[in-house]
Design a protein around this motif. Structure first.
Motif, PDB file in Angstrom:
ATOM      1  N   ARG A   3       0.822  -1.205   0.000  1.00  0.00           N
ATOM      2  CA  ARG A   3       0.000   0.000   0.000  1.00  0.00           C
ATOM      3  C   ARG A   3       0.865   1.267   0.000  1.00  0.00           C
ATOM      4  O   ARG A   3       0.625   2.216  -0.736  1.00  0.00           O
ATOM      5  N   ILE A   4       1.893   1.262   0.840  1.00  0.00           N
ATOM      6  CA  ILE A   4       2.793   2.423   0.897  1.00  0.00           C
ATOM      7  C   ILE A   4       3.554   2.547  -0.433  1.00  0.00           C
ATOM      8  O   ILE A   4       3.759   3.658  -0.928  1.00  0.00           O
ATOM      9  N   THR A   5       3.948   1.408  -1.002  1.00  0.00           N
ATOM     10  CA  THR A   5       4.671   1.437  -2.285  1.00  0.00           C
ATOM     11  C   THR A   5       3.813   2.124  -3.351  1.00  0.00           C
ATOM     12  O   THR A   5       4.282   3.031  -4.057  1.00  0.00           O
ATOM     13  N   GLU A   6       2.558   1.710  -3.461  1.00  0.00           N
ATOM     14  CA  GLU A   6       1.658   2.315  -4.462  1.00  0.00           C
ATOM     15  C   GLU A   6       1.431   3.789  -4.168  1.00  0.00           C
ATOM     16  O   GLU A   6       1.422   4.622  -5.072  1.00  0.00           O
ATOM     17  N   GLY A   7       1.231   4.105  -2.890  1.00  0.00           N
ATOM     18  CA  GLY A   7       1.007   5.508  -2.510  1.00  0.00           C
ATOM     19  C   GLY A   7       2.217   6.370  -2.833  1.00  0.00           C
ATOM     20  O   GLY A   7       2.081   7.521  -3.272  1.00  0.00           O
ATOM     21  N   THR A   8       3.402   5.805  -2.638  1.00  0.00           N
ATOM     22  CA  THR A   8       4.629   6.561  -2.886  1.00  0.00           C
ATOM     23  C   THR A   8       4.823   6.819  -4.376  1.00  0.00           C
ATOM     24  O   THR A   8       5.260   7.913  -4.772  1.00  0.00           O
ATOM     25  N   ILE A   9       4.488   5.842  -5.203  1.00  0.00           N
ATOM     26  CA  ILE A   9       4.574   6.049  -6.663  1.00  0.00           C
ATOM     27  C   ILE A   9       3.650   7.197  -7.067  1.00  0.00           C
ATOM     28  O   ILE A   9       4.037   8.106  -7.818  1.00  0.00           O
ATOM     29  N   SER A  10       2.453   7.191  -6.516  1.00  0.00           N
ATOM     30  CA  SER A  10       1.477   8.229  -6.860  1.00  0.00           C
ATOM     31  C   SER A  10       1.922   9.605  -6.333  1.00  0.00           C
ATOM     32  O   SER A  10       1.845  10.625  -7.030  1.00  0.00           O
ATOM     33  N   TYR A  11       2.418   9.627  -5.099  1.00  0.00           N
ATOM     34  CA  TYR A  11       2.870  10.873  -4.455  1.00  0.00           C
ATOM     35  C   TYR A  11       4.075  11.469  -5.196  1.00  0.00           C
ATOM     36  O   TYR A  11       4.105  12.658  -5.517  1.00  0.00           O
ATOM     37  N   LEU A  12       5.072  10.624  -5.505  1.00  0.00           N
ATOM     38  CA  LEU A  12       6.262  11.149  -6.193  1.00  0.00           C
ATOM     39  C   LEU A  12       5.944  11.530  -7.638  1.00  0.00           C
ATOM     40  O   LEU A  12       6.503  12.499  -8.160  1.00  0.00           O
ATOM     41  N   SER A  13       5.036  10.814  -8.280  1.00  0.00           N
ATOM     42  CA  SER A  13       4.613  11.205  -9.633  1.00  0.00           C
ATOM     43  C   SER A  13       4.020  12.609  -9.601  1.00  0.00           C
ATOM     44  O   SER A  13       4.331  13.448 -10.451  1.00  0.00           O
ATOM     45  N   ALA A  14       3.184  12.863  -8.606  1.00  0.00           N
ATOM     46  CA  ALA A  14       2.562  14.191  -8.495  1.00  0.00           C
ATOM     47  C   ALA A  14       3.608  15.257  -8.175  1.00  0.00           C
ATOM     48  O   ALA A  14       3.521  16.390  -8.663  1.00  0.00           O
ATOM     49  N   GLN A  15       4.617  14.911  -7.368  1.00  0.00           N
ATOM     50  CA  GLN A  15       5.696  15.881  -7.098  1.00  0.00           C
ATOM     51  C   GLN A  15       6.453  16.208  -8.391  1.00  0.00           C
ATOM     52  O   GLN A  15       6.794  17.365  -8.647  1.00  0.00           O
ATOM     53  N   ILE A  16       6.696  15.186  -9.206  1.00  0.00           N
ATOM     54  CA  ILE A  16       7.411  15.407 -10.482  1.00  0.00           C
ATOM     55  C   ILE A  16       6.550  16.253 -11.420  1.00  0.00           C
ATOM     56  O   ILE A  16       7.036  17.204 -12.042  1.00  0.00           O
ATOM     57  N   GLU A  17       5.269  15.934 -11.483  1.00  0.00           N
ATOM     58  CA  GLU A  17       4.362  16.720 -12.356  1.00  0.00           C
ATOM     59  C   GLU A  17       4.346  18.190 -11.924  1.00  0.00           C
ATOM     60  O   GLU A  17       4.237  19.098 -12.737  1.00  0.00           O
ATOM     61  N   ALA A  18       4.474  18.419 -10.601  1.00  0.00           N
ATOM     62  CA  ALA A  18       4.446  19.794 -10.089  1.00  0.00           C
ATOM     63  C   ALA A  18       5.776  20.518 -10.312  1.00  0.00           C
ATOM     64  O   ALA A  18       5.839  21.739 -10.214  1.00  0.00           O
TER      65      ALA A  18
END
Ligand code: CP3
Length: 344
Positions: A182-197
């Motif tokens: 769960r944390i792995t998936e959340g981290t992929i989503s969180y870091l993707s959003a940081q990169i997009e920003a």
């Protein structure tokens, strides 16, 4: 590809005459200006979620010292909070969280697409920083690696030996692995959003990797990091990734290949000359001055800084501490370290 950003050049594998430099926890309580802004925000979490003030504290060490990279001001425990854990900080003690140790508690975590409702202010901070940072300064986003984040979610606080997380791992593998995933998936989503920003580099902090032994080290520190790196590389092949499996010791060998990260960050538990021979041969390394030199200063600081620069001079190297700077550090010692790195 050539950049005028030295951090990106080192991460691309270039050997630079002067290593670029930044410092873990460079925005922190050793700086009076940080303490003043934190007081304005009210408390630590209010500071993290206030984009204007979080950007301000991120910029403070850049203004004062001219570091080559800025690290987003946030915390690895914001993701657990976004997943639905209660989070608060006890002054003088550290973080407290509601715990996840049962299948029901795991199932009650929020769905992944809901995390951004909580984390949106972090992406706002990144956007402000990209417009305000000097053109030569690289912006680093970050998250905790799954094992380290899980240790806090399981224990509900920091622990000296990560005992509760080890107990869950050994006692209820299904819930433990479910949480790691769960944390792995959340981290992929969180870091993707940081990169997009606008984050130009991302770093994964596995502060407690060293307490995993045998196959557990690879299964629960390295493999989740590799999963995150692979997912991010598939979407953002040009965004470099730094992995920091703190306390890996001799297991630092071969981690570029095992994680897929562009740079392996070294704590101060490994000797720089050894690491140059056994880790830097595979790619960029970051580190590894002991944080205590920021408290003690003097000739020891200068000698040790020069020794580390010399050891890593024949390959890609980003100068940094082996762990975060502590609140009792003297800001003048930070300047002495930078002058030594840049001036010889
Ligand atoms: O300047 C930076 O490095 C960027 C911001 C940053 C913070 N925490 C701010 C912070 C980063 C990258 C982190 C990472 C982090 N947070 C880690 C991994 C790195 C490491 O230190 O091993 C961990 C384990 C945490 C969790 C955490 N946050 C703890 C255990 C604590 C309490 C201990 C302490 O140092 O007070 C925090 C609080 C925290 N995170 C502070 C800062 C500046 C101090 C809070 C304050 O102002 O009172």
């Amino acid at each position: 590809m050539t950049h005028n950003k030295t951090i990106l050049r080192a991460l691309a594998g270039e050997t630079l005459e002067t290593p670029p430099i930044w410092m873990m926890r460079q925005a922190g309580r050793y700086l009076p200006e940080y303490k003043a802004t934190r007081a304005r925000a009210g408390d630590f979490l209010s500071l993290c979620y206030n984009p204007e003030l979080a950007a301000e504290v991120t910029l403070q060490p850049i203004r004062r010292y001219g570091f080559d990279a800025a690290i987003l001001f946030a915390d690895i425990l914001l993701l657990p909070q976004a997943l639905g854990a209660d989070l608060w900080f006890v002054t003088g003690e550290g973080p407290r969280l509601s715990t996840i140790t049962t299948a029901d508690e795991l199932a009650a975590l929020k769905p992944l697409d809901a995390i951004h409702d909580t984390l949106n202010p972090i992406y706002e901070t990144i956007k402000i920083l990209r417009s305000e940072l000097p053109p030569e300064t690289t912006l680093i986003g970050f998250a905790g690696a799954p094992w380290t984040v899980a240790t806090y979610m399981i224990a509900g606080k920091g622990t000296p030996d990560q005992g509760p997380a080890h107990a869950l791992k050994d006692g209820n593998r299904a819930v433990f692995e479910g949480l790691i995933n769960r944390i792995t998936e959340g981290t992929i989503s969180y870091l993707s959003a940081q990169i997009e920003a606008g984050a130009e580099v991302v770093k994964l902090f596995d502060s407690w990797a060293g307490s995993l032994e045998g196959a557990d080290f690879y299964d629960f520190s390295i493999k989740p990091i590799q999963t995150i790196v692979a997912a991010l590389k598939a979407k953002y092949p040009h965004v470099p990734i730094i992995a920091f499996p703190r306390g890996a010791g001799e297991r630092y060998v071969d981690l570029h290949a095992a994680t897929g990260a562009d740079c392996i960050a070294l704590d101060d538990g490994v000797d720089a000359a050894w690491a140059a021979e056994h880790v830097q041969i595979d790619g960029c390394v970051q580190g590894n001055l002991a944080s205590r030199h920021m408290v003690t200063g003097g000739q020891d600081l200068v000698d040790e800084t020069r020794r580390i620069c010399a050891a890593f001079k024949n390959g890609p190297h980003i100068f940094n501490l082996g762990h975060g700077i502590t609140p009792d550090a003297n800001p003048d010692n930070v300047q002495l370290m930078i002058d030594t790195v840049r001036g010889g």
